[in-house]
Design an enzyme around this catalytic site. Sequence first.
Site, PDB file in Angstrom:
ATOM      1  N   ASP A   1      -9.080  -8.716   1.018  1.00 32.10           N
ATOM      2  CA  ASP A   1      -9.511  -7.881   2.146  1.00 32.10           C
ATOM      3  C   ASP A   1     -10.951  -8.171   2.562  1.00 32.10           C
ATOM      4  OD1 ASP A   1      -7.241  -6.634   2.963  1.00 32.10           O
ATOM      5  OD2 ASP A   1      -7.518  -4.823   1.781  1.00 32.10           O
TER       6      ASP A   1
ATOM      7  N   THR B   1       0.893  -1.169   0.000  1.00 34.99           N
ATOM      8  CA  THR B   1       0.000   0.000   0.000  1.00 34.99           C
ATOM      9  C   THR B   1       0.925   1.211   0.000  1.00 34.99           C
ATOM     10  OG1 THR B   1      -1.778  -1.130   1.173  1.00 34.99           O
ATOM     11  CG2 THR B   1      -1.791   1.261   1.359  1.00 34.99           C
TER      12      THR B   1
ATOM     13  N   SER C   1      -8.007  -0.988   5.958  1.00 38.84           N
ATOM     14  CA  SER C   1      -7.408  -0.353   7.147  1.00 38.84           C
ATOM     15  C   SER C   1      -6.815   1.007   6.794  1.00 38.84           C
ATOM     16  CB  SER C   1      -6.281  -1.220   7.701  1.00 38.84           C
ATOM     17  OG  SER C   1      -6.770  -2.460   8.132  1.00 38.84           O
TER      18      SER C   1
ATOM     19  N   ASN D   1      -3.127  -3.862  -2.560  1.00 38.80           N
ATOM     20  CA  ASN D   1      -3.221  -4.758  -1.417  1.00 38.80           C
ATOM     21  C   ASN D   1      -1.843  -5.337  -1.095  1.00 38.80           C
ATOM     22  OD1 ASN D   1      -4.351  -5.937   0.774  1.00 38.80           O
ATOM     23  ND2 ASN D   1      -5.019  -7.760  -0.302  1.00 38.80           N
TER      24      ASN D   1
HETATM   25  N1  GLY Z   1      -5.255  -3.551   1.360  1.00 39.72           N
HETATM   26  C1  GLY Z   1      -4.927  -2.950   2.574  1.00 39.72           C
HETATM   27  C2  GLY Z   1      -6.046  -2.163   3.137  1.00 39.72           C
HETATM   28  O1  GLY Z   1      -6.906  -1.734   2.403  1.00 39.72           O
HETATM   29  O2  GLY Z   1      -6.102  -1.956   4.302  1.00 39.72           O
END
Ligand code: GLY
Length: 555
Positions: free
Chosen positions: A406, A364, A436, A384
Amino acid sequence: MKKIIYSVFCVILLACSSNTSTPIKGAVVSARIEASEAGRDVLKKGGNAYDAMVATSFALAVVYPVAGNITGGGFFVYRSAKGETGSLDYREMAPLKATKDLFLDKEGNVIPGKSTVGGLAVGIPGAVAGVLEVHRKLGSLPLAELIQPAIALAENGYVVSAKQAKSYNCYSKQFTAVNGKVTLYAKGYKEGDVVKNIPLANALKEIAAKGNAGFYQGWVAEAMVAKTQATGGILSLDDLKVYEPKWRDPLKFSYKELDLISMAPPSSGGICLGQMMKMIEPYDLNQMGHNSFESMHLMVEAERRSYADRSHFLGDPDFVDVPQDHLMNEEYLLDRMVNYSPEKATSSADVSHGNIIVVESDETTHFSILDSMGNAVAVTTTLNGAYGSKVYVDEIGVFMNNEMDDFSSKPGEPNMFGLTGSEANSIAPKKRMLSSMTPTIVEKDNQLYMIVGTPGGSSIITSVFQTILNVYEHGMEMQEAVNAARFHHQWLPDNVVLEPTKFDTKTIEGLQAKGHSIETKYSRIIGKVDAIHVNELGTITVGADPRGDDAAATH
Ligand code: GLY
């Protein structure tokens, strides 16, 4: 003669020192200097922070393929110079053909790897629609002008850093296994190599010329769909037609003198950050000391309780009722801490249930922007995992995301971040998976105070939490706050992860004496925070995380 040389030397010295003390008017802090400069140059020529967001986003897709993207998704939070705030959700969605049991075998067990590697892991990309929507609503310069720096980087090439070379080479076997041949990033790299990516330049030109239609329709869309399906996926042209980003009310809460503006669901970032800050608000963190075992114990106990709530209640608000007001209610949060003891760790089994293994990825990417007018932008965007699904689309020079991981493939089962999920985050067509990501803007006395965010999977929220407190509670400069050692607890598994070699024995033993289990096997760097701080006098300082190649470009 000596005198003349000395005078010239003094003039140069003065020029240099006045240069270094020239106040910063605007700044872009991102994972790569080229992307920060692309945004900064837009600011310099009169573009606003939203224009710079466009330039930086596309540049990251070229120079930071591990997480920068046009094929992923993200969240955008802004605060205008006038104090207006907003947020855009451009998270990926599950394809129309996705089902709740997509990643389960006939016995109802999760098929390992299906949601992380290969075409089935791919969600409908939201990044291009999101960035273009920011431009449509808030931008001031022509789109093509803002994409041009990224096109130039793709055509002329960017220089591979030591960290990138290591990362590309580490994943090269996996790239080749998924794609069935040696693709661009599987060729073997060393520091200093130059990567040119003409297919990506062509795709970017198509977007510059046709806007959303240049990505969600035509040859770019066809190439993405063909490759995703060839590697086992269900992404279709119909999926690309239905994708839409969504403006949402940002999540707002206060902490002592601070007002925070963060991302609401489908990100868990804002709610969890708000919960943690509210839970520790009654305590004197400064008096406990930075990263002392007393302050870490308190913060870990708040993290534990908040991640337990995350797991049970959060999902896409377009599909499930997220009890947001209840979760942010001050009495509720005080009640959550009623069994907190300064002496003793609470067992996560007493907070809720679960038994999982953590496999963490810290990909990320986040960037923070401030323009000279005072417009502030916080963006976190992702594929991701590192290089997403590893599915590489040669025709457009990019990896597809693996955002489907996710979702909660099966309630109670952990995803790649070790996060368990509930029914609220189960898979459904067009649903957005829980995130997150925590792009956050902080105000103090109604003035801009900080722009902050980070990658780090499940540890994103705890990294943002700690960075804000480092500045506000412990009086650190922005860069010092970013550099400071981080720790993480996410309810399950019930242990505290510490960054390697950064915590002394006294702290570790202090935590253990309170009953905390310290994770050593998966000890790793936590987050790569890129942030901007504005102090009471209006002085702007930046923090670019040395854990990565992150860099600020200012003017
Ligand atoms: N793929 C990490 C997040 O969206 O938290």
